[in-house]
Design a protein around this motif. Sequence first.
Motif, PDB file in Angstrom:
ATOM      1  N   VAL A  39       6.057  -1.764  -7.962  1.00 22.33           N
ATOM      2  CA  VAL A  39       5.102  -0.811  -7.847  1.00 22.33           C
ATOM      3  C   VAL A  39       4.270  -1.092  -6.321  1.00 22.33           C
ATOM      4  O   VAL A  39       4.076  -2.189  -6.127  1.00 22.33           O
ATOM      5  N   SER A  40       3.858   0.034  -5.724  1.00 21.18           N
ATOM      6  CA  SER A  40       3.143   0.018  -4.576  1.00 21.18           C
ATOM      7  C   SER A  40       1.816  -0.400  -4.646  1.00 21.18           C
ATOM      8  O   SER A  40       0.905   0.088  -5.609  1.00 21.18           O
ATOM      9  N   GLY A  41       1.582  -1.356  -4.017  1.00 22.14           N
ATOM     10  CA  GLY A  41       0.009  -1.938  -3.802  1.00 22.14           C
ATOM     11  C   GLY A  41      -0.943  -1.270  -3.248  1.00 22.14           C
ATOM     12  O   GLY A  41      -2.328  -1.350  -3.223  1.00 22.14           O
ATOM     13  N   VAL A  42      -0.312  -0.427  -2.577  1.00 18.83           N
ATOM     14  CA  VAL A  42      -0.993   0.742  -1.431  1.00 18.83           C
ATOM     15  C   VAL A  42      -1.424   1.705  -2.037  1.00 18.83           C
ATOM     16  O   VAL A  42      -2.841   2.420  -2.266  1.00 18.83           O
ATOM     17  N   LEU A  73      -2.802  -8.107  -6.114  1.00 19.47           N
ATOM     18  CA  LEU A  73      -3.750  -7.154  -6.881  1.00 19.47           C
ATOM     19  C   LEU A  73      -3.732  -5.795  -6.219  1.00 19.47           C
ATOM     20  O   LEU A  73      -3.748  -4.695  -6.899  1.00 19.47           O
ATOM     21  N   GLY A  74      -3.463  -5.800  -5.047  1.00 12.98           N
ATOM     22  CA  GLY A  74      -3.316  -4.601  -4.325  1.00 12.98           C
ATOM     23  C   GLY A  74      -3.409  -4.606  -2.712  1.00 12.98           C
ATOM     24  O   GLY A  74      -3.912  -5.749  -2.296  1.00 12.98           O
ATOM     25  N   ARG A  75      -3.144  -3.543  -1.917  1.00 13.46           N
ATOM     26  CA  ARG A  75      -3.635  -3.753  -0.628  1.00 13.46           C
ATOM     27  C   ARG A  75      -4.370  -2.508  -0.055  1.00 13.46           C
ATOM     28  O   ARG A  75      -4.097  -2.077   1.118  1.00 13.46           O
ATOM     29  N   ASN A  76      -5.258  -2.202  -0.939  1.00 15.65           N
ATOM     30  CA  ASN A  76      -6.215  -1.096  -0.757  1.00 15.65           C
ATOM     31  C   ASN A  76      -7.572  -1.897  -0.738  1.00 15.65           C
ATOM     32  O   ASN A  76      -7.800  -2.374  -1.707  1.00 15.65           O
ATOM     33  N   TYR A  77      -8.317  -1.719   0.211  1.00 15.91           N
ATOM     34  CA  TYR A  77      -9.549  -2.497   0.572  1.00 15.91           C
ATOM     35  C   TYR A  77     -10.516  -2.463  -0.708  1.00 15.91           C
ATOM     36  O   TYR A  77     -11.031  -3.222  -1.227  1.00 15.91           O
ATOM     37  N   ALA A 125      -9.542  -6.621   3.338  1.00 13.56           N
ATOM     38  CA  ALA A 125      -9.123  -6.018   4.463  1.00 13.56           C
ATOM     39  C   ALA A 125      -7.845  -6.464   5.223  1.00 13.56           C
ATOM     40  O   ALA A 125      -7.274  -5.715   5.787  1.00 13.56           O
ATOM     41  N   THR A 126      -7.631  -7.666   4.980  1.00  9.14           N
ATOM     42  CA  THR A 126      -6.375  -8.469   5.527  1.00  9.14           C
ATOM     43  C   THR A 126      -5.269  -7.816   4.953  1.00  9.14           C
ATOM     44  O   THR A 126      -4.194  -7.608   5.295  1.00  9.14           O
ATOM     45  N   ALA A 127      -5.379  -7.775   3.334  1.00 13.90           N
ATOM     46  CA  ALA A 127      -4.457  -7.239   2.606  1.00 13.90           C
ATOM     47  C   ALA A 127      -3.770  -5.860   3.164  1.00 13.90           C
ATOM     48  O   ALA A 127      -2.895  -5.432   3.205  1.00 13.90           O
ATOM     49  N   GLN A 128      -4.899  -5.074   3.512  1.00 14.71           N
ATOM     50  CA  GLN A 128      -4.665  -3.671   3.762  1.00 14.71           C
ATOM     51  C   GLN A 128      -4.066  -3.497   5.069  1.00 14.71           C
ATOM     52  O   GLN A 128      -2.993  -2.622   5.199  1.00 14.71           O
ATOM     53  N   GLN A 130      -2.316  -5.706   6.710  1.00 13.27           N
ATOM     54  CA  GLN A 130      -0.910  -6.114   6.659  1.00 13.27           C
ATOM     55  C   GLN A 130      -0.042  -5.171   5.944  1.00 13.27           C
ATOM     56  O   GLN A 130       1.202  -4.703   6.486  1.00 13.27           O
ATOM     57  N   ALA A 131      -0.611  -4.358   5.004  1.00 14.21           N
ATOM     58  CA  ALA A 131       0.230  -3.243   4.554  1.00 14.21           C
ATOM     59  C   ALA A 131       0.595  -2.070   5.750  1.00 14.21           C
ATOM     60  O   ALA A 131       1.380  -1.565   5.860  1.00 14.21           O
ATOM     61  N   GLU A 132      -0.506  -1.764   6.337  1.00 13.56           N
ATOM     62  CA  GLU A 132      -0.476  -0.863   7.265  1.00 13.56           C
ATOM     63  C   GLU A 132       0.532  -1.027   8.713  1.00 13.56           C
ATOM     64  O   GLU A 132       1.180  -0.621   9.111  1.00 13.56           O
ATOM     65  N   ALA A 133       0.443  -2.477   8.548  1.00 14.71           N
ATOM     66  CA  ALA A 133       1.417  -2.733   9.885  1.00 14.71           C
ATOM     67  C   ALA A 133       2.815  -2.791   9.235  1.00 14.71           C
ATOM     68  O   ALA A 133       3.978  -2.566  10.220  1.00 14.71           O
TER      69      ALA A 133
END
Length: 210
Positions: A39-42, A73-77, A125-128, A130-133
Amino acid sequence: MSTILYARVSTIDQNIDHQRSQAETAGFVIDEVIADHGVSGVSTKLADRPQGKRLFDRLRHGDTLVVRWVDRLGRNYQDVTDTIRHFMRQGVVVQTVINNMTFDGATTDPMQQAVRDALIAFMAATAQAQAEATKEAQRAGIEARKGDAERYRGKKPSYDRKGLVVVTDMLATGAGASAISKATGLTRQTVLRIKADQAGAEKALGKWGM
């Protein structure tokens, strides 16, 4: 009162057992593991995931929710900050294995609340980011395969994605380059390069489609 580990894996290189053993090594006594696979966290909110829904139903006042880091938990702020604040309002304590962070709704001091909320926002914000990178690295890999791949990619990394996860996990827990080198079989110089530029290490894997 229960201590529940929520784990999420989005690729075959990630492992639920690794997340549990990492938590137990850090001293957590886990009563139950709730996990989402593939499952994607984004793109998928925690509340919309099959086991994420169960997590919301399962947690009660006084329970502790353990996650490897907030990116599980997720990669969306917005989703991550909303989720942690929801659980705090319910009287659930949220703890991370990496960096040993604790978030709860116990404090009534406005200054302490502001510091806590700012830290939650920073981690989300860091989690998001990293996902964008990672997404950018994957795009770079696709572009590399379209043209002169060897010239565009540069030297093939000596580590794979699983190895990179191990290195970054050990760095986050304060392990030194020599200890990581011994544990992974990578050279100390490679570990230091990853430490100096984790986003660049991720991009290098993407360029080679790894």
